[in-house]
Design a protein around this motif. Structure first.
Motif, PDB file in Angstrom:
ATOM      1  N   LYS A 139       0.946  -1.299   0.165  1.00  0.00           N
ATOM      2  CA  LYS A 139      -0.029   0.022  -0.058  1.00  0.00           C
ATOM      3  C   LYS A 139       0.754   1.424  -0.099  1.00  0.00           C
ATOM      4  O   LYS A 139       0.557   2.179  -0.656  1.00  0.00           O
ATOM      5  CB  LYS A 139      -1.000  -0.030   1.320  1.00  0.00           C
ATOM      6  N   GLN A 140       1.938   1.444   0.704  1.00  0.00           N
ATOM      7  CA  GLN A 140       2.853   2.384   0.912  1.00  0.00           C
ATOM      8  C   GLN A 140       3.570   2.618  -0.540  1.00  0.00           C
ATOM      9  O   GLN A 140       3.524   3.909  -0.858  1.00  0.00           O
ATOM     10  CB  GLN A 140       3.957   2.124   1.876  1.00  0.00           C
ATOM     11  N   MET A 141       3.737   1.547  -1.380  1.00  0.00           N
ATOM     12  CA  MET A 141       4.094   1.731  -2.521  1.00  0.00           C
ATOM     13  C   MET A 141       3.253   2.143  -3.418  1.00  0.00           C
ATOM     14  O   MET A 141       3.444   3.062  -4.467  1.00  0.00           O
ATOM     15  CB  MET A 141       4.949   0.601  -3.183  1.00  0.00           C
ATOM     16  N   LEU A 142       2.259   1.823  -3.335  1.00  0.00           N
ATOM     17  CA  LEU A 142       0.803   2.411  -4.096  1.00  0.00           C
ATOM     18  C   LEU A 142       0.852   3.763  -3.780  1.00  0.00           C
ATOM     19  O   LEU A 142       0.686   4.633  -4.846  1.00  0.00           O
ATOM     20  CB  LEU A 142      -0.268   1.415  -4.061  1.00  0.00           C
ATOM     21  N   ALA A 143       0.812   4.046  -2.644  1.00  0.00           N
ATOM     22  CA  ALA A 143       0.601   5.313  -2.260  1.00  0.00           C
ATOM     23  C   ALA A 143       1.585   6.649  -2.935  1.00  0.00           C
ATOM     24  O   ALA A 143       1.176   7.478  -3.439  1.00  0.00           O
ATOM     25  CB  ALA A 143       0.565   5.652  -0.737  1.00  0.00           C
ATOM     26  N   VAL A 144       2.860   6.068  -2.731  1.00  0.00           N
ATOM     27  CA  VAL A 144       3.798   6.965  -3.475  1.00  0.00           C
ATOM     28  C   VAL A 144       4.133   6.917  -5.036  1.00  0.00           C
ATOM     29  O   VAL A 144       3.981   7.948  -5.715  1.00  0.00           O
ATOM     30  CB  VAL A 144       5.303   6.449  -3.097  1.00  0.00           C
ATOM     31  N   ALA A 145       3.555   5.652  -5.634  1.00  0.00           N
ATOM     32  CA  ALA A 145       3.490   5.394  -7.138  1.00  0.00           C
ATOM     33  C   ALA A 145       2.166   6.532  -7.267  1.00  0.00           C
ATOM     34  O   ALA A 145       2.399   7.301  -8.395  1.00  0.00           O
ATOM     35  CB  ALA A 145       3.212   3.955  -7.438  1.00  0.00           C
ATOM     36  N   ARG A 146       1.218   6.500  -6.529  1.00  0.00           N
ATOM     37  CA  ARG A 146       0.130   7.305  -7.029  1.00  0.00           C
ATOM     38  C   ARG A 146       0.441   8.859  -7.116  1.00  0.00           C
ATOM     39  O   ARG A 146       0.179   9.442  -7.884  1.00  0.00           O
ATOM     40  CB  ARG A 146      -1.120   6.977  -6.052  1.00  0.00           C
ATOM     41  N   ALA A 147       1.371   9.122  -6.249  1.00  0.00           N
ATOM     42  CA  ALA A 147       1.523  10.567  -6.017  1.00  0.00           C
ATOM     43  C   ALA A 147       2.401  11.128  -7.177  1.00  0.00           C
ATOM     44  O   ALA A 147       2.688  12.044  -7.584  1.00  0.00           O
ATOM     45  CB  ALA A 147       2.328  10.752  -4.726  1.00  0.00           C
ATOM     46  N   ILE A 148       3.199  10.074  -7.785  1.00  0.00           N
ATOM     47  CA  ILE A 148       4.154  10.483  -8.860  1.00  0.00           C
ATOM     48  C   ILE A 148       3.576  10.107 -10.219  1.00  0.00           C
ATOM     49  O   ILE A 148       4.446  10.256 -11.154  1.00  0.00           O
ATOM     50  CB  ILE A 148       5.555   9.884  -8.610  1.00  0.00           C
ATOM     51  N   VAL A 149       2.479   9.796 -10.266  1.00  0.00           N
ATOM     52  CA  VAL A 149       1.936   9.388 -11.612  1.00  0.00           C
ATOM     53  C   VAL A 149       1.683  10.659 -12.842  1.00  0.00           C
ATOM     54  O   VAL A 149       1.875  10.148 -13.985  1.00  0.00           O
ATOM     55  CB  VAL A 149       0.472   8.688 -11.604  1.00  0.00           C
ATOM     56  N   GLU A 150       1.792  11.488 -12.119  1.00  0.00           N
ATOM     57  CA  GLU A 150       2.135  12.697 -13.007  1.00  0.00           C
ATOM     58  C   GLU A 150       3.302  13.413 -12.417  1.00  0.00           C
ATOM     59  O   GLU A 150       3.740  13.421 -11.401  1.00  0.00           O
ATOM     60  CB  GLU A 150       0.811  13.735 -13.084  1.00  0.00           C
ATOM     61  N   PRO A 151       3.979  14.433 -13.369  1.00  0.00           N
ATOM     62  CA  PRO A 151       5.082  15.037 -12.965  1.00  0.00           C
ATOM     63  C   PRO A 151       4.640  16.095 -11.888  1.00  0.00           C
ATOM     64  O   PRO A 151       3.539  16.640 -12.030  1.00  0.00           O
ATOM     65  CB  PRO A 151       5.359  15.797 -14.326  1.00  0.00           C
ATOM     66  N   ARG A 152       5.525  16.217 -10.982  1.00  0.00           N
ATOM     67  CA  ARG A 152       5.152  17.272  -9.713  1.00  0.00           C
ATOM     68  C   ARG A 152       6.044  18.074  -9.485  1.00  0.00           C
ATOM     69  O   ARG A 152       7.371  17.704  -9.681  1.00  0.00           O
ATOM     70  CB  ARG A 152       4.803  16.305  -8.257  1.00  0.00           C
TER      71      ARG A 152
END
Lengths: 356, 241, 338, 262
Positions: free
Chosen positions: B145-158
């Motif tokens: 879940k933690q990996m998904l949370a970070v992956a989700r945060a960077i799915v677009e350039p930030r």
């Protein structure tokens, strides 16, 4: 000091509030002498009935923080208890007593069942579930016409001593005839007084404090060792029993009961409105709110009619001001008071006194 | 443009009756990784939530890229390309991993619209995201879940990535993944603000450090200097045993 | 950690759809068959129950989403039902040529026109309702109950001001009257239309919720609205949209309910409200699928007991709710985090 | 003889084991600090003991009575007093009323007084006197009539401790009692906790991050890591142990976390 104890050390804590309460007390105590007319006395009697009904609801809503829409169901059970007993059997004190006891037992069992069932479900369901149960009960009451008289309701006789034709004194005192009606009014008055004082005692007892604690923070109340479920259920049951007694008072006064008189949803709304306007969680608020409301209901409709007649040039305005649309203005008042007046009359007066 | 990407000046935050932040001052330099450290209850999470507009500062100012964002609503802040991973990760348990990712891709209306190259890069960083693509996210383990949370945060350039305790409850191998991911992001020019309790994790990543205590920032400096100074760590964090 | 997901190799989604509740509807229908005895009566009642259930679903779907998305308890939903039905009386009233026409397509156009206008009006009033009454009391359940209840009283009284306090007949257009005979059973045509309409609404809702980004946002918002905001979406706007659509659907349901009962009264909103509450409690607050099953159960139950023991019809639905909550205290399909 | 003990206490959330087979005894008259990195399961372990969560397996016993199947409020009545990490009071009642409610709930059978419907609360002098005594102990007597919602945070924390004292429990559990407090308030709360130990029958459990606090108060430390008990002993030994240094300060690869102490 004794008065202090009679009020369970829960004084009005505001001079203005004390004055208002004292005035209302005197008005209601002397109503047969001040306003001997049939209508005016009925207004006073209705005020007494509503005081008990609303104060019992305040125990639930204001002190325990439970929203129930089934309160009029218990009111109706009290009224039907008397009505059914007195219309099926002879108009004796025994039938009256049996009717009252049966009604109280039925209310107790029902409140207990609803309370225990609500353990199983989430608190926010409670309001919806009680709404459904109250509505089903009302439908049932109007359909079981062999028992309840259906939509027409029941007219019944009470023991002769309570009849308006029964005279205790040959001569009127201060122009008031001392009849069975007179006696009935004072039975209601002292019953209401006793029950309000009893409710005041309950909310100021160790038990009442636990209810407030539950309203404030249910989780913590449980964590310091109070069984919230038990307290909630007792509170529901007590509130139901007092409402049943208010229904008994209604039946004693009207000698009639039907679904619209004691079970209608409109009465439930009235009760909600009164408790909000008077001030939730104060008991005194119920007294002030109920009297104000009953007076408004009895006389404001006339005022609306005047307004409606005056606005006859503007049909839409006349329609809005029609006395039949009384509930519309009640609704507006209700919404406005929840927004702008959440502590009600008593809360306002006490805050003012505390600031002075 | 130079100057810090994000600044907080004299920020106070109340939560209900509680006064949590007592004037937070800090700056997050562009393109670098800033660690926000401190004991439990020091106000780190409240600081992050105040930056995101999830709690409103009662006094003080938050600026992003020179713009005053103190009164911005949360979605407005997010749309400045600020991504936030809360402490509880904010995973939508009833939705699939794919749907979680799609939600974060604000411009995509279908999974196929998500930038494929970027997605492959994310899959490389966090293989579990690809592996469990069609699973309800609630079924993943804590680390996944933690990996998904970070992956989700960077799915677009930030521009800015804000993460609350990425190492919490993670196995060592996953922590290495995380460190790798943050390093790559930083190399790509993303500014990162992390809250941490795990000092070793912090030491391996941070450029800068800010330490909070009692609702204030009590120390600011470079991570290297902080990591050297055991006495400082002990006095600020009470962490050294 | 997880015992199911650590195996290597390509992972396949676990099939763990909760199918048990789906059986409730057929089980209920089959259980009463021997009690009723006559298969044709049973068929008539079952179709009537499904029709009623579909109408209730149309009304309840909006309310359950409104609750799920913003944690708002709306006790005033019923007012949109009555509003829709009364608007329909007006629209059908000004289209006598279309409703009295023997041609079915003209009848249908009249009905659809009434539905569209009713939805538009209910949606617009819903927007005002949300702005004026609901918005100031976000997050305060007690006040929400009181305020929305007050809103319903006001709405009901305004309906009386506009359309009068009395009961108004709402006649079905020519071509929709009467029944289709299937074997020995007579199935009213309008009930078939109601089942069809309800089915369409469900499919449309299901499609929006599962296949579109908006639907994804709604489902995510029901779970964790704060996180949706942190991803850059304005949840309030979404909520207002859902509130408006929910109100419009209640208006649509009101038209169907009025046509089903063939009369409308201003108090109908409050009456139907109670059924709606039972439905969303049974279904699990926030769950559209749960609301569908709950609505069908309530519709069937109301019709079966209406035939077998009319005096306890409403109690039977309460008994149904009690039974379901004893089985699953949070409803058939409880939503995560709620 | 242990006053409180947990045996194989375990809870799983989905596939995640948050507390893993923790077996531990707490003797009367001791103060044990529970430490560990964030997410180690300390608060969850507390919740399992006090009954806010029900364990997947394992048991909790107090004075040889098995509490495992009791609700949180029943465990409180049995003698487990617990303060919470986030302040958790009755906000619109006064300070005195808050403490009196706890006194009324206290263990010597008086919790039944809550079911007394017919006496006037203010007549129960002994409750009021005891409540005032406790407020004196925490130096809050001049705050008695303030409404709790208006109190500063530090005073609310002190009130939290006062309510726990009022319960007269045999086990007192504190979850980060000094969190969010200003530096000058911390010693006051620590003094209060010390006072609780004076009565040697009592056991105090403390979840705490601040090591200075732990050193000052505790006579024993247990360390949780990833839900398991990894170290247990007197403060000096535990602090010196390398495994704890690793577990607490960071998860360098190779740390063995299973099976130690469990």
């Amino acid at each position: 000091m004794t008065l202090n104890r009679l009020l369970s050390n829960d004084l009005p804590r505001s001079k203005l509030l004390t004055a208002v309460l004292l005035t209302l007390f005197l008005l209601l105590a002397l109503a047969p002498f001040i306003a001997p007319g049939v209508n005016a006395l009925s207004v006073a009697a209705k005020a007494l009935i509503f005081i008990v009904l609303v104060a019992s609801f305040d125990l639930l809503l204001g002190y325990t923080g439970i929203v129930s829409f089934a309160h009029t169901m218990f009111f109706g059970i009290g009224a039907y208890g008397v009505a059914i007993a007195c219309s099926r059997w002879d108009a004796t004190w025994l039938s009256l007593g049996l009717g009252i006891v049966t009604a109280l037992i039925l209310s107790l069992l029902l409140a207990l069942a609803i309370g225990l069932f609500s353990l199983r479900v989430r608190a926010i369901f409670f309001a919806m579930i009680t709404l459904a149960i109250a509505s089903a009960f009302q439908t049932l009451a109007s359909q079981l016409s062999e028992i309840t008289g259906g939509e027409d309701g029941l007219n019944f006789r009470l023991p002769d001593m309570l009849a308006s034709g029964y005279m205790y004194l040959e001569q009127p005192i201060f122009g008031v005839s001392i009849s069975g009606r007179f006696l009935t009014y004072y039975i209601l008055f002292f019953a209401a007084l006793a029950m309000v004082l009893a409710l005041l005692r309950i909310v100021n007892s160790p038990f009442g404090r636990v209810l407030q604690a539950i309203r404030e923070n249910e989780f913590r109340a449980e964590a310091i060792g109070y069984r919230v479920v038990v307290y909630r259920t007792i509170s529901s049951v007590l509130s139901a029993l007092f409402a049943t007694m208010a229904g008994v008072m209604l039946a004693l006064w009207l000698r009639y009961n039907g679904p619209d008189t004691s079970l209608s949803f409109e009465i439930m709304l009235d009760v909600l409105l009164i408790v909000v306007i008077g001030g939730m969680g104060t008991i005194y608020g119920s007294v002030i709110g109920a009297v104000l409301f009953v007076i408004a209901q009895s006389y404001l409709q006339d005022l609306l009619k005047l307004g409606s007649d005056a606005a006859s040039g503007l049909p839409w305005l006349a329609a809005l001001l029609s006395p039949d649309r009384w509930l519309l203005w009640l609704g507006v008042l209700f919404v406005l008071s929840v927004y702008y007046f959440p502590t009600g009359i008593v809360g306002r007066l006490r805050n003012r006194a505390a600031k002075l | 443009m130079s100057g810090p990407l994000l600044t907080l000046a004299g920020v106070h935050t109340h939560i209900g009756a509680y006064h949590i932040l007592h004037g937070v001052d800090m700056a997050v330099p562009r393109g670098q990784l800033t660690m926000l450290l401190g004991r439990n209850g020091a106000g780190k999470t409240t600081t992050l939530r105040t930056i995101m507009g999830l709690w409103r500062a009662s006094a003080g100012m938050v600026t992003f890229d020179g713009q005053d964002i103190t009164q911005f609503a949360t979605p407005q802040i997010a749309r400045l390309k600020v991504a936030y991973v809360p402490e509880n990760m904010g995973i939508f348990a009833d939705l699939t991993v794919k749907e979680n990712m799609l939600l974060a891709a604000t411009k995509a209306s279908h999974a196929r619209d998500i930038d494929g190259q970027r997605l492959n890069w994310i899959f490389g960083l966090f293989p579990a995201v690809e592996k469990f693509w069609d699973y309800p996210a609630g079924k993943l383990s804590g680390g996944q879940k933690q990996m998904l949370a970070v992956a989700r945060a960077i799915v677009e350039p930030r521009e800015l990535l804000i993460v609350d305790e990425p190492s919490k409850g993670l196995a060592p191998s996953i922590i290495n993944n995380m460190i790798d991911a943050f390093s790559q992001l930083k190399a790509g020019g993303v500014t990162i603000l992390l809250v941490e309790q795990n000092i070793n994790f912090a030491k391996r990543l941070g450029d800068h450090v800010a330490v909070m205590d009692n609702g204030r920032v009590v120390h600011r400096g470079s991570m290297a200097a902080f990591a050297e100074d055991d006495a400082l760590q002990q006095s600020l964090m009470g962490l050294t045993l | 950690m997880s015992n199911t997901l650590t195996a290597s190799g390509p992972a396949k989604p676990a099939v763990d759809f909760d199918w048990k509740p789906l059986l409730l509807v057929p089980v209920l229908a089959l259980l009463v068959l021997p009690v009723i005895g006559s298969p044709s009566t049973w068929l008539t009642l079952t179709v009537a129950g499904l029709a009623m259930g579909m109408i209730i679903f149309v009304i309840a779907s909006g309310l359950t989403l409104v609750f799920g998305l913003m944690d708002v308890l709306n006790f005033g939903h019923g007012v949109f039902i009555a509003l829709g039905a009364f608007v329909a009386t007006t629209i059908l009233g000004v289209m006598p040529g279309w409703t009295a026409s023997p041609e079915l397509w003209r009848n249908l156009i009249a009905v659809f026109a009434a539905m569209l206008v009713a939805m538009a009006v209910a949606g617009a009033v819903g927007l005002a309702f949300e702005r004026v009454l609901v918005r100031p009391v976000y997050g305060q359940h007690l006040k929400q109950i009181l305020i929305t209840m007050g809103g319903m009283i006001i709405g009901e009284e305004l309906i009386k001001v506009i359309w009068g306090p009395q009961q108004i007949p709402l006649m079905l257009p020519e071509g929709l009257r009467g029944a289709v005979i299937v074997g020995d059973a007579a199935i009213e045509k309008f009930r078939l239309l109601a089942v069809l309409m309800g089915g369409l609404v469900f499919v449309a809702l299901a499609w929006v919720l599962t296949r579109t980004k908006i639907g994804l946002l709604i489902r995510a918002g029901v779970e964790n609205s704060e996180m949706v905001e942190s991803l850059g979406y304005r949840i309030r706007r979404l909520f207002v949209a859902v509130f408006v659509v929910g109100s419009a659907l209640a208006g649509l349901g009101g038209v169907m309910w009025g046509l089903y009962q063939q009369t409308v009264i201003p108090q109908m909103g409050a009456q139907v409200n109670i059924l709606i509450f039972i439905v969303i409690i049974i279904g699990g607050l926030g769950s559209t699928g749960g609301a569908l099953i709950g609505a069908l159960l309530v519709g069937l139950m109301a019709n079966y007991t209406g035939f077998l023991a009319p005096k306890v019809a409403l109690f039977s639905n309460i008994a149904l709710m009690v039974a379901i909550l004893l089985w699953r205290p949070r409803g058939i399909y409880p939503v995560a985090n709620r | 003889m242990a006053l409180l003990s947990t045996t194989g206490l375990t809870i799983r959330f989905g596939g995640h084991v948050a507390v893993n087979a923790v077996t531990c005894q707490f003797a009367p008259g001791t103060l044990t600090a529970i430490v560990g990195p964030n997410g180690a399961g300390k608060t969850t372990y507390f919740n399992l003991i006090s009954g806010q969560l029900q364990a997947s397996s394992g048991s909790v016993t107090l004075d040889d009575v098995d509490l495992s199947n009791l609700s949180a409020s029943a465990r409180t009545r049995a003698g487990l007093g617990r303060a919470f990490q986030l302040t958790n009071l009755f906000p619109n009642l006064t300070v005195l009323e808050n403490v009196r409610l706890a006194v009324q709930a206290s263990r010597d059978g008086t919790h039944r007084r809550g079911l007394n419907l017919w006496s006037i609360w203010s007549d129960h002098r002994e409750l009021t006197d005891r409540a005032r005594e406790i407020l004196n102990d925490v130096a809050m007597q001049d705050r008695a009539d303030s409404v709790v919602a208006n109190l500063p945070h530090g005073d609310q924390r002190k009130l939290e401790v006062a309510m726990l004292m009022a319960l007269e429990a045999s086990v007192y559990m504190f979850d980060e009692p000094t969190a969010g407090m200003s530096a000058d308030e911390v010693p006051k709360v620590l003094d209060l906790i010390r006072k609780l130990r004076k009565d040697k029958r009592n056991t105090v459990l403390l979840v705490e991050h601040k090591m200075d606090v732990v050193r000052e108060l505790a006579d024993r430390i247990i360390v949780l890591h990833n839900g398991s008990l990894v170290a247990d002993g007197d403060p000096a030994t535990v602090i010196a142990s390398p495994i704890v240094q690793e577990a607490y300060l960071g998860m360098a690869p190779g740390v063995q976390t299973n099976g130690v102490g469990a």
